[in-house]
Design a protein around this motif. Structure first.
Motif, PDB file in Angstrom:
ATOM      1  N   ILE A 159       0.713  14.863   0.946  1.00 23.61           N
ATOM      2  CA  ILE A 159       0.472  14.243   2.249  1.00 23.61           C
ATOM      3  C   ILE A 159      -0.115  15.281   3.202  1.00 23.61           C
ATOM      4  O   ILE A 159      -1.032  15.003   3.968  1.00 23.61           O
ATOM      5  CB  ILE A 159       1.779  13.649   2.807  1.00 23.61           C
ATOM      6  CG1 ILE A 159       2.246  12.502   1.891  1.00 23.61           C
ATOM      7  CG2 ILE A 159       1.582  13.141   4.237  1.00 23.61           C
ATOM      8  CD1 ILE A 159       3.585  11.909   2.276  1.00 23.61           C
ATOM      9  N   ILE A 160       0.434  16.496   3.153  1.00 25.93           N
ATOM     10  CA  ILE A 160      -0.166  17.626   3.849  1.00 25.93           C
ATOM     11  C   ILE A 160      -0.336  18.743   2.827  1.00 25.93           C
ATOM     12  O   ILE A 160       0.405  18.831   1.847  1.00 25.93           O
ATOM     13  CB  ILE A 160       0.683  18.096   5.054  1.00 25.93           C
ATOM     14  CG1 ILE A 160       2.106  18.470   4.591  1.00 25.93           C
ATOM     15  CG2 ILE A 160       0.730  17.032   6.129  1.00 25.93           C
ATOM     16  CD1 ILE A 160       2.954  19.074   5.686  1.00 25.93           C
ATOM     17  N   ASP A 161      -1.315  19.610   3.060  1.00 22.02           N
ATOM     18  CA  ASP A 161      -1.692  20.585   2.047  1.00 22.02           C
ATOM     19  C   ASP A 161      -0.576  21.551   1.670  1.00 22.02           C
ATOM     20  O   ASP A 161      -0.453  21.962   0.526  1.00 22.02           O
ATOM     21  CB  ASP A 161      -2.923  21.380   2.515  1.00 22.02           C
ATOM     22  CG  ASP A 161      -4.187  20.532   2.485  1.00 22.02           C
ATOM     23  OD1 ASP A 161      -4.186  19.528   1.732  1.00 22.02           O
ATOM     24  OD2 ASP A 161      -5.141  20.854   3.200  1.00 22.02           O
ATOM     25  N   LYS A 206      -8.190  13.225   7.163  1.00 22.00           N
ATOM     26  CA  LYS A 206      -7.619  14.265   8.023  1.00 22.00           C
ATOM     27  C   LYS A 206      -6.133  14.029   8.250  1.00 22.00           C
ATOM     28  O   LYS A 206      -5.336  14.976   8.278  1.00 22.00           O
ATOM     29  CB  LYS A 206      -8.366  14.272   9.358  1.00 22.00           C
ATOM     30  CG  LYS A 206      -7.797  15.240  10.393  1.00 22.00           C
ATOM     31  CD  LYS A 206      -8.571  15.129  11.708  1.00 22.00           C
ATOM     32  CE  LYS A 206      -7.963  16.008  12.782  1.00 22.00           C
ATOM     33  NZ  LYS A 206      -8.698  15.866  14.077  1.00 22.00           N
ATOM     34  N   TYR A 207      -5.740  12.754   8.374  1.00 23.65           N
ATOM     35  CA  TYR A 207      -4.339  12.445   8.678  1.00 23.65           C
ATOM     36  C   TYR A 207      -3.530  12.074   7.438  1.00 23.65           C
ATOM     37  O   TYR A 207      -2.489  11.433   7.549  1.00 23.65           O
ATOM     38  CB  TYR A 207      -4.266  11.348   9.735  1.00 23.65           C
ATOM     39  CG  TYR A 207      -4.707  11.850  11.099  1.00 23.65           C
ATOM     40  CD1 TYR A 207      -3.897  12.698  11.846  1.00 23.65           C
ATOM     41  CD2 TYR A 207      -5.950  11.509  11.619  1.00 23.65           C
ATOM     42  CE1 TYR A 207      -4.299  13.182  13.072  1.00 23.65           C
ATOM     43  CE2 TYR A 207      -6.369  11.985  12.855  1.00 23.65           C
ATOM     44  CZ  TYR A 207      -5.539  12.826  13.574  1.00 23.65           C
ATOM     45  OH  TYR A 207      -5.943  13.305  14.795  1.00 23.65           O
ATOM     46  N   GLY A 208      -4.011  12.467   6.278  1.00 20.17           N
ATOM     47  CA  GLY A 208      -3.164  12.405   5.083  1.00 20.17           C
ATOM     48  C   GLY A 208      -3.500  11.351   4.062  1.00 20.17           C
ATOM     49  O   GLY A 208      -2.802  11.240   3.053  1.00 20.17           O
ATOM     50  N   GLN A 209      -4.552  10.552   4.273  1.00 18.34           N
ATOM     51  CA  GLN A 209      -4.881   9.512   3.295  1.00 18.34           C
ATOM     52  C   GLN A 209      -5.517  10.153   2.052  1.00 18.34           C
ATOM     53  O   GLN A 209      -6.509  10.869   2.145  1.00 18.34           O
ATOM     54  CB  GLN A 209      -5.865   8.505   3.908  1.00 18.34           C
ATOM     55  CG  GLN A 209      -6.190   7.322   3.016  1.00 18.34           C
ATOM     56  CD  GLN A 209      -4.973   6.513   2.664  1.00 18.34           C
ATOM     57  OE1 GLN A 209      -4.395   6.736   1.608  1.00 18.34           O
ATOM     58  NE2 GLN A 209      -4.580   5.587   3.530  1.00 18.34           N
ATOM     59  N   LYS A 210      -4.945   9.882   0.896  1.00 14.98           N
ATOM     60  CA  LYS A 210      -5.478  10.459  -0.339  1.00 14.98           C
ATOM     61  C   LYS A 210      -5.656   9.399  -1.429  1.00 14.98           C
ATOM     62  O   LYS A 210      -5.842   9.723  -2.589  1.00 14.98           O
ATOM     63  CB  LYS A 210      -4.525  11.548  -0.867  1.00 14.98           C
ATOM     64  CG  LYS A 210      -4.248  12.692   0.107  1.00 14.98           C
ATOM     65  CD  LYS A 210      -5.485  13.496   0.431  1.00 14.98           C
ATOM     66  CE  LYS A 210      -5.155  14.744   1.263  1.00 14.98           C
ATOM     67  NZ  LYS A 210      -4.581  14.465   2.574  1.00 14.98           N
ATOM     68  N   LYS A 211      -5.579   8.120  -1.048  1.00 13.82           N
ATOM     69  CA  LYS A 211      -5.724   7.064  -2.042  1.00 13.82           C
ATOM     70  C   LYS A 211      -7.124   7.092  -2.660  1.00 13.82           C
ATOM     71  O   LYS A 211      -8.109   7.387  -1.964  1.00 13.82           O
ATOM     72  CB  LYS A 211      -5.484   5.691  -1.402  1.00 13.82           C
ATOM     73  CG  LYS A 211      -4.048   5.429  -0.992  1.00 13.82           C
ATOM     74  CD  LYS A 211      -3.912   4.053  -0.364  1.00 13.82           C
ATOM     75  CE  LYS A 211      -2.465   3.785   0.055  1.00 13.82           C
ATOM     76  NZ  LYS A 211      -2.338   2.468   0.729  1.00 13.82           N
ATOM     77  N   PRO A 230      -2.876   6.666   8.531  1.00 17.43           N
ATOM     78  CA  PRO A 230      -3.955   6.812   7.541  1.00 17.43           C
ATOM     79  C   PRO A 230      -4.345   5.505   6.865  1.00 17.43           C
ATOM     80  O   PRO A 230      -5.517   5.296   6.544  1.00 17.43           O
ATOM     81  CB  PRO A 230      -3.385   7.823   6.535  1.00 17.43           C
ATOM     82  CG  PRO A 230      -1.908   7.820   6.758  1.00 17.43           C
ATOM     83  CD  PRO A 230      -1.700   7.478   8.190  1.00 17.43           C
ATOM     84  N   ASP A 231      -3.371   4.597   6.669  1.00 15.63           N
ATOM     85  CA  ASP A 231      -3.707   3.306   6.056  1.00 15.63           C
ATOM     86  C   ASP A 231      -4.576   2.460   6.981  1.00 15.63           C
ATOM     87  O   ASP A 231      -5.516   1.799   6.534  1.00 15.63           O
ATOM     88  CB  ASP A 231      -2.436   2.535   5.702  1.00 15.63           C
ATOM     89  CG  ASP A 231      -1.693   3.153   4.520  1.00 15.63           C
ATOM     90  OD1 ASP A 231      -2.362   3.674   3.610  1.00 15.63           O
ATOM     91  OD2 ASP A 231      -0.450   3.131   4.512  1.00 15.63           O
ATOM     92  N   LEU A 232      -4.252   2.499   8.269  1.00 11.26           N
ATOM     93  CA  LEU A 232      -5.038   1.717   9.224  1.00 11.26           C
ATOM     94  C   LEU A 232      -6.415   2.331   9.450  1.00 11.26           C
ATOM     95  O   LEU A 232      -7.401   1.608   9.665  1.00 11.26           O
ATOM     96  CB  LEU A 232      -4.284   1.599  10.551  1.00 11.26           C
ATOM     97  CG  LEU A 232      -3.035   0.706  10.516  1.00 11.26           C
ATOM     98  CD1 LEU A 232      -2.297   0.768  11.845  1.00 11.26           C
ATOM     99  CD2 LEU A 232      -3.421  -0.735  10.179  1.00 11.26           C
ATOM    100  N   LEU A 233      -6.512   3.657   9.427  1.00 12.34           N
ATOM    101  CA  LEU A 233      -7.828   4.290   9.550  1.00 12.34           C
ATOM    102  C   LEU A 233      -8.712   3.945   8.349  1.00 12.34           C
ATOM    103  O   LEU A 233      -9.913   3.706   8.488  1.00 12.34           O
ATOM    104  CB  LEU A 233      -7.657   5.805   9.671  1.00 12.34           C
ATOM    105  CG  LEU A 233      -7.108   6.300  11.009  1.00 12.34           C
ATOM    106  CD1 LEU A 233      -6.703   7.770  10.913  1.00 12.34           C
ATOM    107  CD2 LEU A 233      -8.138   6.108  12.118  1.00 12.34           C
TER     108      LEU A 233
END
Length: 849
Positions: free
Chosen positions: A531-533, A646-651, A619-622
């Motif tokens: 979620i964060i690096d 940037k805010y954690g979306q990695k799907k 992140p889901d809404l972005l």
């Protein structure tokens, strides 16, 4: 350039639906038939008056229709393959039109409005068949029954096969790249934009939302099964078949097949599907010492009614509040679901039905059949036993065999750090495990514990498969340290967790946790997307988690308390993160998707923005906002996708849509960056290496158009390296074949560009391109000839004994060419590679002398 102009004229004619005498100059400029066949054009000398010939012709028409449309010219013979065509004449237009219509009516799933017209070229009567392009709103046409046999027991084609046109071939759609092409816009202008075609699917495909679990929990890599995957893709085009069942014994790979298909489907979705829903049965484990069933983590439904409720929430048929207030019974839910699945057509995977008792299983089959009448949604079910469906609806999943099984064993041996097995031992493993991937893994775990292959098989014999698997896993669990057992048990309950979360629940020291994680990562835990690096996350497969939780009493002394603490922590975290807010986010996503589907993109974006006011930077809404913006404002979509990351979306969906947006804008350098990010987070590197290869090739085209030959060749070299990486990261033979063709195309255009520059640097560049192709395994007659031609240009007019720069360059390249021919890798394409290299060496000696 002449051929390019002819192709442009041909494309204009296809797009304008040109028929009749006006085609004469397009198909035979100056009275001579075109000297090539390609995606939009094919020619035949004649069509025999027999059903086999018209079945073949119908197959070609289906392929053209599914692809770009095009023309078939009857009455042209090929005197010299792919080079020289002459008019031979054909004057049976009326019979051809009648027989072809009958063949298409007999074999094609939809009517194709082809047009035939007789024309005269240089005094010869010929017939042109015009095939229009299929609308992007329509499903690909498939064959509805087997074709006639051209050999005993060998039909020309099988039923439910989708054909498409690529270059001068009619191909079956098998691998995901084929379906990506079929479900794209199929813009034929791309065929002319660049001579480089680094994928059979060079157009943008549809990407739709999904709720698939993390790949690590189901199947990190699927071996084989292409026949079943291809069958499922063909099923998508069949409007009369809403349900398919994958049935087979436990451990044979039913869930993995369903997951692999769903993963490919959401990225290459045909119209009119709008989402992929994954629902898995809740699992219970009976604990004898407590005489009760213990709930295991990660579940979606445990009864037929809960399945209906989950579907209702996922499709917007009902809200959480309505379900909590019990305002809807089974009948009402069924009616609402049929309506919602018409509004939001979905591919629904209902996994692991056999976790329910037999009566509930039959009930699930019953309700699914009722809902499935809501075409065009489709349901894919997995279970061990088929209690309700016909054999036609059921796909029997058997064990792996042959090369696919060997690839599985080699992968597991490498993963477990074991030495390669002899061919005989692999054969014994295949027989003992019946080709089951899960049982094979269990057998190899025994080998890892010190058994030899024969002893592992003997240990396995006499036990049911699941008992043997549990026994093998139990021995490995017993070998763990006490701290590792504790951490593993908590990880199994949480299913996915961060290092900090494991620290908080297990109450062990930081160094002790790190030691335990190192021990477990070699056996059970895998890295999950961060979620964060700076904070690593871990996940554990569903099967292993279930086994670990059920063995809790043997793993940790206080397993009951630890189970309660871990479950309590998970619930607390959900509350802190706002479960109510998550439900609102889910409703916003469903609403926005529905608005986008009916073309109301402005209100869809407004819905996403409204939700973002209450959940800033979610992140889901972005990601949702980017998807809603994509059809109307690519720049806004790119900004939203960038912020989502940037805010954690990695799907995976993020990278797919982000890449699509950037390539639509022609921002290929930025698209390369997204490929790099996707490779950092993706579990499917072959696909992203292939996409990066495509993008590097597009940049090469830009550089070549700017007159920068060196840069153009440099980017093609990067494309070549990515295609080699893609080849190394896939075991699918069809996919490998596709990448090999792409690699050859890159080498061909690299040579075309570099060989046009006739100064010393240009000749050296052409030589480097030619030898680079050989060193990449592209050992065709053409590539060997290119090396020799490049050397001949370098030595032409040079005194090789002199000390001039050209002479030194020529001498060094002759030596390098000799080394290349002697030590080239195994050919990836031409089976005669070794003999070609030997002949090349002999010819090189003549050139050097």
């Amino acid at each position: 350039m002449e051929i390019l102009k002819q192709k442009e004229s041909l494309l204009d004619a296809v797009e304008n639906g040109l028929v009749g005498a006006d085609l004469a100059e397009v198909l035979a400029p100056g009275g001579n038939p075109l000297s090539f066949e390609f995606d939009l054009y094919d020619c035949k000398e004649t069509v025999a008056d027999e059903k086999e010939a018209y079945a073949e012709l119908a197959k070609d028409v289906i392929a053209f229709f599914n692809s770009y449309g095009g023309y078939l010219l009857i009455g042209v013979s090929e005197r010299k393959k792919d080079q020289e065509f002459i008019l031979s004449g054909f004057d049976q237009e009326a019979k051809l039109a009648s027989h072809l219509k009958s063949a298409l009516d007999s074999y094609a799933s939809e009517r194709i409005a082809f047009h035939t017209s007789p024309i005269t070229i240089s005094g010869k009567r010929v017939v042109v068949i015009y095939v229009p392009k299929r609308s992007h709103l329509d499903q690909p046409v498939f064959t509805v029954k087997n074709g006639p046999e051209n050999k005993p027991g060998r039909p020309i084609f099988l039923e439910k096969t989708v054909f498409f046109r690529r270059k001068d071939e009619c191909l079956k759609a098998v691998i995901p790249e084929h379906w990506e092409f079929l479900n794209s816009d199929r813009d034929a202008r791309r065929l002319l934009a660049s001579p480089v075609k680094v994928s059979p699917a060079n157009a943008v495909s549809r990407v739709i939302p999904n709720n698939l679990p993390d790949r690590n929990l189901i199947c990190t890599q699927l071996f084989g099964r292409q026949e079943i995957i291809g069958f499922l893709w063909a099923w998508m085009a069949d409007d009369l078949a809403p349900i398919r069942l994958l049935a087979g014994l436990g451990g044979k790979g039913k869930t993995s097949i369903a997951y692999e298909f769903a993963s490919s489907f959401y990225k290459n979705a045909p119209q009119p599907f709008e989402q992929v829903l994954w629902l898995s049965a809740k699992k219970f484990q009976f604990r004898a010492e407590r005489n009760e069933y213990m709930e295991l983590p990660e579940c979606w439904y445990s009864s037929p009614f809960e399945l209906l409720e989950s579907l209702a929430l996922a499709t917007g048929a009902a809200t959480e509040t309505e379900l909590a207030q019990e305002q809807s019974g089974e009948y009402q839910l069924l009616k609402m679901l049929r309506d919602s699945l018409r509004i939001i057509p979905s591919l629904v995977i209902v996994d692991d039905i056999d976790s329910l008792d037999q009566n509930d299983q039959r009930k699930v089959f019953e309700v699914v059949q009722k809902i499935a009448a809501a075409a065009p949604s489709k349901f894919l079910l997995t279970t061990r036993a088929n209690y309700a469906f016909s054999n036609e609806q059921c796909v029997q999943v058997l064990g792996l065999g042959g090369d696919a099984y060997k690839a599985l064993v080699h992968d597991r041996l490498e993963r477990f750090g074991l030495q390669p097995l002899k061919a005989g031992d692999i054969t014994r493993l295949e027989k003992a495990s019946d080709g089951s991937p899960l049982w094979t893994e269990s057998l190899l775990r025994l080998v890892k514990q010190g058994y030899n292959c024969g002893e592992a098989i003997d240990e396995w014999k006499g036990k049911p498969g699941e008992d043997a698997r549990s026994a093998a896993l139990q021995k490995e669990l017993e070998a763990l340290s006490h701290l590792a057992r504790r951490v593993l048990y908590v990880a199994a309950v949480l299913r996915e967790s961060s290092r900090t979360e494991l620290l908080e629940v297990t109450k062990v020291g930081k160094q002790q946790l790190d030691d335990a994680l190192a021990e477990l990562q070699a056996l059970f835990l895998v890295d999950a997307p961060k979620i964060i690096d700076k904070e690593p996350r871990f996940s554990i497969s569903e099967a292993t988690a279930a086994a670990v939780v059920s063995a809790g009493n043997d793993l940790v002394p206080d397993h009951s308390r630890l189970f309660s603490v871990a479950r309590g922590y998970a619930k607390k975290a959900a509350a802190v993160n706002g479960s109510g807010a998550k439900r609102k986010i889910g409703l916003a996503i469903n609403q926005a998707i529905s608005l986008s589907r009916i073309g109301d993109h402005a209100r869809a974006i407004e819905t996403a923005d409204s939700a973002l006011k209450n959940a800033k930077n979610n992140p889901d809404l972005l990601l949702l906002r980017g998807r809603c913006c994509l059809p109307v404002d690519t720049d806004m979509a790119v900004t939203a996708f960038s912020n989502a990351y940037k805010y954690g979306q990695k799907k995976p969906l993020l990278f797919d849509l982000w890449f699509q947006a950037l390539t639509e804008k022609g921002l290929f350098a930025n698209a390369i960056d997204v490929c790099d990010l996707a490779l950092d987070h993706s579990r499917n590197p072959a696909v992203w290496y292939g996409l990066r290869a495509r993008t590097n090739a597009q940049i090469s085209v830009q550089r070549n158009n700017e007159g920068n030959t060196g840069a153009a060749v440099s980017f093609l070299s990067r494309s070549r390296d990515d295609l080699r990486a893609a080849l190394n990261n896939t075991i699918d033979e069809k996919q490998k074949e596709s990448y090999v063709q792409d690699l050859e195309a890159v080498h061909d255009i690299s040579w075309t560009i570099s060989s046009k520059v006739d100064d010393l640097p240009g000749r050296v560049l052409a030589f480097d391109v030619a030898t680079g192709a050989i060193n990449s395994g592209d050992i065709r007659k053409a590539t060997v000839t290119r090396v020799l031609d490049a050397v001949r240009k370098l030595v032409s007019g040079e005194d090789l004994s002199s000390d001039s720069s050209p002479a030194r360059a020529a001498r060094s390249r002759i030596e390098e060419a000799s080394r290349t021919f002697r030590f080239a890798p195994k050919a990836i394409g031409d089976a005669n590679g070794s003999s070609l290299l030997r002949r090349g060496l002999l010819e090189l000696e003549k050139v050097g002398s």
